[in-house]
Design a protein around this motif. Structure first.
Motif, PDB file in Angstrom:
ATOM      1  N   ASN A   1       1.924  -0.611  -4.835  1.00 58.98           N
ATOM      2  CA  ASN A   1       1.230   0.661  -4.739  1.00 58.98           C
ATOM      3  C   ASN A   1       2.055   1.667  -3.942  1.00 58.98           C
ATOM      4  OD1 ASN A   1      -0.790   2.450  -3.002  1.00 58.98           O
ATOM      5  ND2 ASN A   1      -1.746   1.993  -4.972  1.00 58.98           N
ATOM      6  N   ALA A   2       2.613   1.238  -2.837  1.00 56.12           N
ATOM      7  CA  ALA A   2       3.407   2.131  -1.990  1.00 56.12           C
ATOM      8  C   ALA A   2       4.696   2.577  -2.690  1.00 56.12           C
ATOM      9  CB  ALA A   2       3.739   1.442  -0.666  1.00 56.12           C
ATOM     10  N   GLN A   3       5.250   1.712  -3.530  1.00 61.05           N
ATOM     11  CA  GLN A   3       6.494   2.043  -4.234  1.00 61.05           C
ATOM     12  C   GLN A   3       6.272   2.967  -5.425  1.00 61.05           C
ATOM     13  OE1 GLN A   3       7.927  -1.844  -5.243  1.00 61.05           O
ATOM     14  NE2 GLN A   3       8.636  -2.284  -3.172  1.00 61.05           N
ATOM     15  N   ASN A   4       5.035   3.196  -5.812  1.00 63.59           N
ATOM     16  CA  ASN A   4       4.721   4.013  -6.984  1.00 63.59           C
ATOM     17  C   ASN A   4       3.685   5.082  -6.642  1.00 63.59           C
ATOM     18  OD1 ASN A   4       6.182   2.533  -9.289  1.00 63.59           O
ATOM     19  ND2 ASN A   4       5.156   0.906  -8.150  1.00 63.59           N
ATOM     20  N   PRO A   5       4.023   5.987  -5.728  1.00 57.79           N
ATOM     21  CA  PRO A   5       3.026   6.977  -5.294  1.00 57.79           C
ATOM     22  C   PRO A   5       2.655   7.999  -6.358  1.00 57.79           C
ATOM     23  CG  PRO A   5       5.160   7.499  -4.372  1.00 57.79           C
ATOM     24  CD  PRO A   5       5.303   6.164  -5.062  1.00 57.79           C
ATOM     25  N   ASP A   6       3.419   8.080  -7.423  1.00 57.15           N
ATOM     26  CA  ASP A   6       3.189   9.085  -8.450  1.00 57.15           C
ATOM     27  C   ASP A   6       2.267   8.620  -9.573  1.00 57.15           C
ATOM     28  OD1 ASP A   6       5.125   7.215  -9.198  1.00 57.15           O
ATOM     29  OD2 ASP A   6       6.043   8.600 -10.632  1.00 57.15           O
ATOM     30  N   ARG A   7       1.792   7.370  -9.509  1.00 54.69           N
ATOM     31  CA  ARG A   7       0.933   6.880 -10.591  1.00 54.69           C
ATOM     32  C   ARG A   7      -0.032   5.827 -10.066  1.00 54.69           C
ATOM     33  NH1 ARG A   7       2.936   1.905 -12.899  1.00 54.69           N
ATOM     34  NH2 ARG A   7       4.948   1.370 -12.018  1.00 54.69           N
ATOM     35  N   LEU A   8      -1.063   5.595 -10.854  1.00 61.56           N
ATOM     36  CA  LEU A   8      -2.045   4.571 -10.537  1.00 61.56           C
ATOM     37  C   LEU A   8      -1.366   3.213 -10.651  1.00 61.56           C
ATOM     38  CD1 LEU A   8      -5.104   4.281  -9.994  1.00 61.56           C
ATOM     39  CD2 LEU A   8      -5.396   3.980 -12.445  1.00 61.56           C
ATOM     40  N   SER A   9      -1.336   2.445  -9.575  1.00 60.26           N
ATOM     41  CA  SER A   9      -0.662   1.146  -9.609  1.00 60.26           C
ATOM     42  C   SER A   9      -1.071   0.305  -8.413  1.00 60.26           C
ATOM     43  CB  SER A   9       0.858   1.337  -9.601  1.00 60.26           C
ATOM     44  OG  SER A   9       1.261   1.921  -8.386  1.00 60.26           O
ATOM     45  N   GLY A  10      -0.736  -0.972  -8.482  1.00 60.94           N
ATOM     46  CA  GLY A  10      -0.991  -1.872  -7.365  1.00 60.94           C
ATOM     47  C   GLY A  10      -2.438  -2.275  -7.192  1.00 60.94           C
ATOM     48  N   LEU A  11      -3.219  -2.238  -8.261  1.00 59.78           N
ATOM     49  CA  LEU A  11      -4.624  -2.628  -8.171  1.00 59.78           C
ATOM     50  C   LEU A  11      -4.780  -4.081  -8.615  1.00 59.78           C
ATOM     51  CD1 LEU A  11      -6.250   0.571  -9.684  1.00 59.78           C
ATOM     52  CD2 LEU A  11      -5.808   0.050  -7.291  1.00 59.78           C
TER      53      LEU A  11
END
Length: 181
Positions: free
Chosen positions: A152-162
């Motif tokens: 999630n932290a590595q992809n601040p530009d999109r919905l991720s890490g859920l």
């Protein structure tokens, strides 16, 4: 013995936190109760599936068991429900990974589909250390949450890490007192 469901009640907040930045949140005025950070760069905390789908603006890719069903028969892919399979699910573009959870005899929650090993030893009869000796590929739920937070932290530009989890009832082999059939 404490049930997996009871143990997970205390981890609900951890799942929500794993999907968000470290920034404190404040309530949103909307009907769903979603929270947003006072920092405009931080992402909201999704409290319902409706919040998630609304924020995504379209379909959401979910990686089932990470890279899908594989118990080792396909050597080109990692074993399902392992941190490696879940990591590859995220890296393949899935916003969400689905994992199955079990609980060990000492109350540790681990990521694994079945409640027993290949030799029919029930996971709930082994401590986390005993399980690690017998099946080192079975990872802790905490390791999954750490993976989700990093992604999630590595992809601040999109919905991720859920993360979504699947809780299955114990088989009669591992819970002979279960009469729900």
């Amino acid at each position: 013995m404490r049930s997996l469901y009871t143990a997970l009640l205390g981890l609900t907040a951890a799942l929500t936190v794993a999907a968000c930045s470290d920034t404190p949140t404040q309530p949103l005025d909307g009907p769903t109760g979603a929270s947003v950070s006072p920092d405009p760069v931080a992402r909201p905390i999704y409290s319902t599936v409706q919040d998630l789908l609304s924020a995504a603006g379209g379909p959401v890719a979910i990686a089932h068991r990470g890279m899908g069903e594989n118990l080792g028969e396909d050597p080109t892919r990692p074993i399902e429900n392992t941190i490696e399979a879940l990591r590859l699910g995220f890296e393949s573009g899935a916003a969400v990974v689905e994992a199955d959870l079990q609980m060990t005899a000492d109350g540790e929650i681990v990521v694994w589909h079945d409640d027993f090993l290949e030799d029919y030893t029930c996971i709930n009869t082994l401590t986390r250390d005993q399980l690690a000796e017998r099946a080192p590929w079975i990872d802790s739920f905490q390791a999954l949450l750490q993976l989700a937070r990093r992604h999630n932290a590595q992809n601040p530009d999109r919905l991720s890490g859920l993360v979504t989890v699947d809780l299955k009832p114990a088989s009669p082999l591992c819970d002979p007192q279960d009469v729900t059939g």
